[in-house]
Design a protein around this motif. Structure first.
Motif, PDB file in Angstrom:
ATOM      1  N   ARG A 132      -4.560   6.591  12.249  1.00  0.00           N
ATOM      2  CA  ARG A 132      -3.380   6.818  11.417  1.00  0.00           C
ATOM      3  C   ARG A 132      -2.093   6.817  12.235  1.00  0.00           C
ATOM      4  O   ARG A 132      -1.119   6.144  11.868  1.00  0.00           O
ATOM      5  CB  ARG A 132      -3.530   8.149  10.673  1.00  0.00           C
TER       6      ARG A 132
ATOM      7  N   SER B  70       0.839  -1.195   0.000  1.00  0.00           N
ATOM      8  CA  SER B  70       0.000   0.000   0.000  1.00  0.00           C
ATOM      9  C   SER B  70       0.880   1.252   0.000  1.00  0.00           C
ATOM     10  O   SER B  70       2.005   1.241   0.500  1.00  0.00           O
ATOM     11  CB  SER B  70      -0.915   0.014   1.222  1.00  0.00           C
ATOM     12  N   THR B  71       0.349   2.337  -0.569  1.00  0.00           N
ATOM     13  CA  THR B  71       1.084   3.595  -0.604  1.00  0.00           C
ATOM     14  C   THR B  71       1.412   4.078   0.812  1.00  0.00           C
ATOM     15  O   THR B  71       2.489   4.631   1.067  1.00  0.00           O
ATOM     16  CB  THR B  71       0.271   4.663  -1.350  1.00  0.00           C
ATOM     17  N   PHE B  72       0.488   3.835   1.742  1.00  0.00           N
ATOM     18  CA  PHE B  72       0.691   4.254   3.126  1.00  0.00           C
ATOM     19  C   PHE B  72       1.894   3.538   3.738  1.00  0.00           C
ATOM     20  O   PHE B  72       2.790   4.175   4.300  1.00  0.00           O
ATOM     21  CB  PHE B  72      -0.570   3.968   3.949  1.00  0.00           C
TER      22      PHE B  72
ATOM     23  N   THR C  63       5.176   4.720   2.101  1.00  0.00           N
ATOM     24  CA  THR C  63       5.618   6.046   2.531  1.00  0.00           C
ATOM     25  C   THR C  63       6.192   6.024   3.943  1.00  0.00           C
ATOM     26  O   THR C  63       7.258   6.596   4.204  1.00  0.00           O
ATOM     27  CB  THR C  63       4.453   7.041   2.467  1.00  0.00           C
TER      28      THR C  63
ATOM     29  N   LYS D 217      -1.169   3.370  13.350  1.00  0.00           N
ATOM     30  CA  LYS D 217      -0.639   2.576  12.230  1.00  0.00           C
ATOM     31  C   LYS D 217       0.831   2.905  11.984  1.00  0.00           C
ATOM     32  O   LYS D 217       1.671   2.006  11.816  1.00  0.00           O
ATOM     33  CB  LYS D 217      -1.440   2.849  10.957  1.00  0.00           C
TER      34      LYS D 217
END
Length: 220
Positions: free
Chosen positions: A161, A79-81, A84, A164
């Protein structure tokens, strides 16, 4: 009939492979201590650029290629999250853009990880050209697998967030990533991130392993 220019080109002596590699890959040669080379699978639709033929001490020739390392890599499966957060952690801790600005290679002196490299395309032996940084973990065969199949993806589901981010960073800390021991990384059979401007590469599919062994000898 060939032109006189073509005749001169054909008559020229091929460049010496050892001299070329020891000039262009000096940082890698010094740090690797003769441990070998990396492997990388390359999509057949986007092969590396051919540099030319080079002469071995034995008189045989090898063909070397080159490939620019992308500095804007986006995740294919992760995932992009996660991508990053991981990239930011690696930059903070090691000064390396491990996920967005590095080439993924496999440490493999004895070709035990050959099949892993083949899953990405044609296999090439890989050496960083010029200055480089590297990052790897003896505990991580593939970071995507670590996220996908070791439970982290499920653990962060439903968290806020910030929670995570902290869990991902804690996981990365626990994996014992290091930017030291290049010989160990080469022999590891693990995913290694190489941050450099360009890779020098040699085709390494079946039938070319003698050439790769010659290449390894040149780097000692």
């Amino acid at each position: 009939m060939i032109t006189f220019k073509q005749f001169l080109q054909e008559d020229e002596e091929l460049p010496d492979a050892r001299e070329f590699l020891h000039r262009e890959c000096k940082p890698f040669i010094q740090q690797s201590q003769g441990a070998g080379v990396f492997l990388r699978g390359v999509d057949t639709r986007n092969p590396p650029e051919l540099m030319g033929e080079f002469r071995l001490p034995s008189g045989r020739t090898i063909r070397l290629h080159k490939m620019k390392v992308r500095k804007d890599r986006h995740p294919m499966d992760t995932s992009t999250f996660m991508h990053t957060v991981t990239d930011e952690w690696m930059r903070e801790k090691f000064g390396i853009s491990g996920r967005s600005g590095s080439a993924f290679v496999i440490g493999d002196k004895e070709f035990t990880a050959y099949k892993d490299a083949m899953s990405y395309g044609d296999v090439y032996a890989v050496i960083p050209r010029g200055d480089f940084k590297f990052l790897w973990s003896p505990n991580v065969r593939d970071l995507f697998d670590q996220y996908q199949y070791k439970g982290l993806k499920d653990k962060i589901t439903g968290l806020h967030r910030d929670e995570k981010i902290q869990m991902i960073r804690d996981e990365l800390e626990s994996l014992q990533y290091t930017d030291a021991d290049l010989p160990g990384a080469i022999k590891s059979g693990r995913e290694v991130m190489l941050e450099c401007d360009e890779l020098i590469m040699m085709y390494a599919m079946d039938g070319y392993r003698d050439d790769i062994k010659d290449l390894q000898e040149l780097l000692k």
